[in-house]
Every structure is written in C-alpha cells, then in structure tokens.
Enzyme design. Structure first.
Site, short mmCIF file in Angstrom:
data_model
loop_
_atom_site.label_atom_id
_atom_site.label_comp_id
_atom_site.label_asym_id
_atom_site.label_seq_id
_atom_site.Cartn_x
_atom_site.Cartn_y
_atom_site.Cartn_z
N SER A 108 -27.76 -36.87 -9.79
CA SER A 108 -27.04 -38.06 -9.42
C SER A 108 -29.22 -38.64 -9.07
O SER A 108 -28.77 -40.06 -9.24
CB SER A 108 -25.87 -38.54 -8.20
OG SER A 108 -24.70 -38.17 -9.31
N LYS A 111 -29.56 -41.81 -11.33
CA LYS A 111 -29.37 -43.26 -11.02
C LYS A 111 -30.66 -44.19 -10.13
O LYS A 111 -30.17 -45.05 -10.85
CB LYS A 111 -28.12 -43.86 -10.09
CG LYS A 111 -26.23 -42.82 -10.44
CD LYS A 111 -25.69 -42.49 -9.75
CE LYS A 111 -24.35 -41.41 -10.70
NZ LYS A 111 -23.05 -41.37 -9.92
N SER A 166 -21.97 -43.46 -6.21
CA SER A 166 -22.59 -42.67 -7.04
C SER A 166 -21.74 -42.43 -8.13
O SER A 166 -21.10 -41.17 -9.08
CB SER A 166 -22.75 -41.15 -6.72
OG SER A 166 -23.14 -40.54 -7.63
#
Length: 588
Positions: A108, A111, A166
């Site tokens: 993640s 991102k 997230s």
C-alpha cells in the site's frame, strides 16, 4: 467381564486427562508463529500478535548494509528488512542504504504515488462518481471505506480515504477519474516514476494489491516521497490523524477515518517525535512495508523499509534508522564552483583595444550559470573541504564524500554562438575630463579657451590628415599648410586668441550678410507669391469658356469706365467750388 469393563473405564479416564493437559498440533503452530495468518491482502497490515514471540532472526538481517562500507561513514544499525534507505529530503543524499535498488513488492505504500499523480493532475475540486468496477474490482477482504456504486466524493475528500484508511475502492475511483481507467492511471504513474529518475519501479494499479509486474525499490520510493513532500496538500492529508467524511448522495451518515500510521499518533506505542506523515503497507507477498518522514533541527529525513516480517519490527527499525541519521549527520553549504567564464573572456575580448568595440551585453553573459553554493549532507565528524565535485553526465554536478553522493545541483548553459555587431552600432562611451574653472567672467573665458583649443586640435588633426593626402603638384601648398597646422598645434593658446580675434572681425560681416540675405529672402518670397497668383489666374482662364471670359472682360471694362466717369464728375464738382473763391481772391 467386570474386569474388562473396569479396565476400559480406566483407559478412557486416562485419555481424557491426557487430552486436557496437552494442546493439539495446530494450536502449537499458532503459538510458535509471531503473527497469525490473518491479513486482508490489501496492502494494509492486519496481522495481530498471537502470544509469545519466538526468537527468530531471518537471513536478511545479516545482509550487507552498503552505507556501512563507506570510508569515514558512521556505522548504521543492522536490520531485518530486505531493503531500506534513509534519505535527506533537502539534499537528496542517502544516509543509510541496504539493497536500495533491489526490486520488492510495495503493497500500500504505492498510494503515495497515487496521491502524487492525483494532486499534480490539478483535479482536487473535481467530483468522483464511483463506478461498479471501482467498488467491486477488488480481492475479497480487501480494505475499503464502504463506497457505494454511484456515490460522489470530491477528489480532496477521496485522498483522505486513500491515505488514512488505505481504501482500495477509493484508489480505483481516483484512478478512473484522473487516468480514464485503472490501466491508464498506471501509465501516468510509470511516466511520473521515469520523470523522477526511478530505476526499478513499475506500477500496474493504484492501490498495491499483489501483481508480479507491480514492484519498486527503496531508492525509488524515497524519490517518490521526496517529490510528494513538495506539495503542501500531500503533507496536510498524509499527516492528518483522523478525518470526518460528511454525508454523501448515497450514505446518510458521517464516516470517521483514522490514520493507520502509529508514528504520527501521539498516544501510540511507536510514536516518533518529529514524524509528520508516511504510509504503511502489507500483503502476504510484500510482508510489511513502511514509509515515514520526520523533521528535526531544520532537516527532513525520509525512511523507507521493504519486506519486513511484522509491523512492530518495521516501526522499531524505522525508529533506529531515523535516530541514526539525525544523530550522525549534518547539512553544510559548500561553494558551487560553477564556471563563471563569459563569452568575451573565452575569446580574449575582455581587454581594451580594437576588439572592445564589438562588446555587447550578450558578450558578458556567462557560458555556465548555477547557484553560488550548494547544501550537502555529510557526517558530523567530517569537514566540508572533504566534499568533491564532478559532472553527472547530464549537465549537472554531483557532490560526493569518499565516493558517496551527498548532494547535487543542476546547471544552465548558454549557447557559445552570438551575433557580432558592426562597430558603428555599438554605443561608445566617452569620459570628459572636467577641469576646475574660476567663478565669474574669468571662468567663462577659461571655458571658452578650453573648448576652442579642443576644437582647434581636433580640426587641425583632421585638416592635417586631409592635406597630407594631396597630390604631388600641390607639394608647396601642402608644406606651408602643414607648417601652419603644426604651428597651431604647438601654440594652441596663441592660435585660440588669433581665432577669437578673427571671429570678432567676422561677426559684423556675418551680420551684414545675414541682413542682406533676409531682405533678399523677402523679395524672393514676394516674387514667388506673384508668380503663383499669375499661374492661378492663367489656370482659371484656361478652365472657363470663351463666352464667360468675354462677359467678365465686358464687366471689367464697364466697371473701369464707370470709375473713370465718376472720377471726372468729382473733379468737375471740385473745380466749380474752387472757381468763385479764386475770383474773390483776385478782386482782393
């Protein structure tokens, strides 16, 4: 029979006692593992402690830390992460490096790039209408914030869901709005990575869910984060601890989003003083990943960890690396030493002489321009004089300490070609030496003598050059004139006095000539007017028919006759009045 029953009962009782005292094998496996197998495959760590931790040191702990191999460089901590860096965000120097270019799955922390591309798209006030593909094209159990199909969020609010929770459904919606599709947005991410100088990065999606073609390295993630930190919007969103999303067209209640990064939560176990943002990540393939950045004493550091077994380990190792970098390094300025040679200096036109007439502003421009000094990061035990400089092969400069890059700068270059003007088009500045003069009439006389002397010298030189070129047949005249010119140059004051006397003699002559010329000018103007009037009459006569001309002539003749007749009658009347007076005077 009774004995058999008694033996069976005793056996069953013993079996029950043993089963209660000894756990089954799966339970033993769960206790032996540091974390359970619970995860959501979304790039977000959901694994929890399952009891006592066993002392297990992975092989990656013993891998080489490249920065520790630098001569004179402070030794950094040994960590379990497969790849990690600490970079100074202001100078670009990597203070800690372990497998910085090794390809790893980012999970993640992808991102950060998603947010960077979204912010730079300039669509923060645009609306995202989430499609069915954005909401449901995710793995089962993937992290999300409950976005509904057809729900509308502003891009700015969506970024809070992206960075704090997230949310993968939010990531898909951002990608479709900015890039037209998820694959189109991935192309934008890869283009931005190339622009930033990433060497081992390729993205296939905006959220970081597992894909073999979706990878990065610690060095590249530091560069991406460095670029993101240049945007105040990113800093504000990624550094927010909690956010309230208001009601939308599909959800009738507020939603509360919390930042999963413990390093910015003051009441969290792994809070780090000075940390103002970052991003966590986890998948079963990537394990834990973590990007964090902190600021202390005017320095901003970026820490990246990839492939760490456990979020606690990721946090503790990031603490250790940041402490190491803050405690052992300093930022100093060194002279840039860029070339300041101008075009005129390069071709030898920077001195006085005939070539100086060709000097223009473009000639004084430097061929290479850049900052006068550069900030670099070096160990606190090192001297700034130990920093070396060399070209980076693309027009910039790299500053290094014992072969390790500690800073860089870019330079701009002017073309060597330029236009050479003709001497007549170049302005030449003359400096007039002003001598002191006495006040009053005496000073005015002094000034007049000086100017006359200067004029005499200039005129004498010009005339002398002219007569020196006369043909041989005028040699006798040339010699006398040159003698006179030389005498004037040697007796400039006497020549000036003689010139003033001649000028005083010539003034009356010039006055008379001017008066005669003025009178002649008036006569010429009068004659010119008469000539113009005659021409006008002739043109007027030529333009009229004969009958009209005859009528005008008769009228003029008749007018003249009447005037003469009237004059005769007036003369007669005067003669009659004077006659009696004359007779009376005769009698007297």
């Amino acid at each position: 029979m009774r004995k058999k029953k008694l033996w069976l009962i005793r056996t069953l009782a013993a079996a029950l006692i043993l089963s209660a005292a000894v756990p089954v094998c799966p339970s033993l496996a769960a206790e032996d593992s540091e974390y359970t197998e619970t995860y959501d495959d979304t790039g977000e760590d959901t694994a929890e402690d399952s009891g006592e931790e066993t002392e297990y040191i992975p092989e990656s702990y013993y891998w080489t830390v490249e920065s520790n191999e630098i001569s004179g460089w402070p030794g950094g901590p040994q960590i379990e992460a497969e790849a990690a860096v600490v970079m100074d965000a202001d100078t670009g120097a990597f203070l800690y490096s372990k497998n910085m270019d090794r390809k790893e799955y980012p999970a993640s922390i992808t991102k950060i790039m998603t947010a960077l591309v979204a912010i730079e798209s300039g669509k923060l006030d645009s609306k995202i209408r989430f499609s069915e593909n954005a909401v449901y094209n995710l793995e089962e159990g993937s992290s999300h914030v409950g976005i509904q199909v057809g729900e509308v969020l502003s891009m700015r609010r969506a970024l809070y869901g992206l960075m704090l929770e997230s949310a993968n459904d939010v990531a898909n919606g951002i990608a479709e709005t900015v890039g037209g599709s998820i694959s189109g947005f991935a192309d934008l991410m890869n283009a931005k990575a190339a622009e930033l100088g990433c060497v081992n990065t390729h993205f296939t999606n905006p959220h970081g869910l597992q894909n073999e073609e979706h990878y990065t390295c610690a060095r590249d993630m530091a560069l991406i984060t460095q670029a993101a930190l240049k945007h105040p919007t990113f800093q504000k969103i990624a550094g927010t601890t909690n956010y309230t999303c208001p009601k939308t067209n599909k959800v009738d209640e507020e939603r509360y989003w919390y930042n999963h990064n413990q390093m910015i939560q003051k009441d969290a176990e792994y809070y780090y003083e000075g940390c103002f943002g970052g991003k966590t990540g986890f998948t079963s393939d990537a394990l834990n990943t973590l990007v964090s950045y902190a600021k202390k004493d005017g320095r901003t550091l970026i820490c990246v960890e990839l492939h760490v077994n456990g979020k606690d380990k990721a946090y503790s190792e990031s603490h250790a690396m940041l402490d190491y970098a803050f405690e052992n390094f300093q930022n100093v300025t060194v002279p840039a030493n860029e070339s300041t040679v101008t075009r005129s200096q390069l071709i030898g036109m920077d001195n006085l002489g005939e070539l100086s007439a060709l000097r223009t502003e473009t000639m004084d421009e430097t061929l290479v321009s850049g900052p006068s000094e550069v900030t670099v990061t070096i160990p606190k035990t090192a001297e700034a004089s130990a920093v070396e400089r060399k070209g980076d092969g693309s027009g910039g400069l790299i500053y290094s300490y014992n072969g390790w890059q500690v800073g860089n700068t870019s330079l701009s270059y002017n073309s060597f070609s330029f236009d050479v003007p003709t001497p007549s088009t170049v302005p030449v500045n003359y400096t007039e030496i002003i001598e002191e003069t006495e006040p009053g009439v005496k000073g005015m006389v002094q000034m007049a003598v000086r100017k006359t002397t200067a004029f005499g010298k200039t005129a004498g030189k010009a005339i002398g050059e002219f007569f020196r070129t006369l043909p041989e047949k005028f040699t006798w005249l040339k010699d006398k004139i040159l003698w006179l010119i030389d005498w004037i140059n040697e007796h400039d004051i006497m020549a000036a006095v003689v010139g003033l006397i001649l000028l005083l003699i010539l003034i009356p002559i010039l006055g008379i000539a001017w008066a005669r010329n003025s009178k002649a000018q008036k006569i010429r103007k009068q004659r010119k007017k008469e000539r113009e009037e005659r021409i006008r009459i002739e043109k007027s006569i030529d333009s009229k028919p004969v009958s009209e001309i005859e009528a005008e002539l008769r009228a003029e003749i008749e007018k003249d006759r009447l005037e003469r007749q009237q004059a005769v009658e007036e003369a007669r009347e005067m003669h009659v009045e004077e006659e009696p007076v004359s007779q009376e005077e005769d009698q007297k």
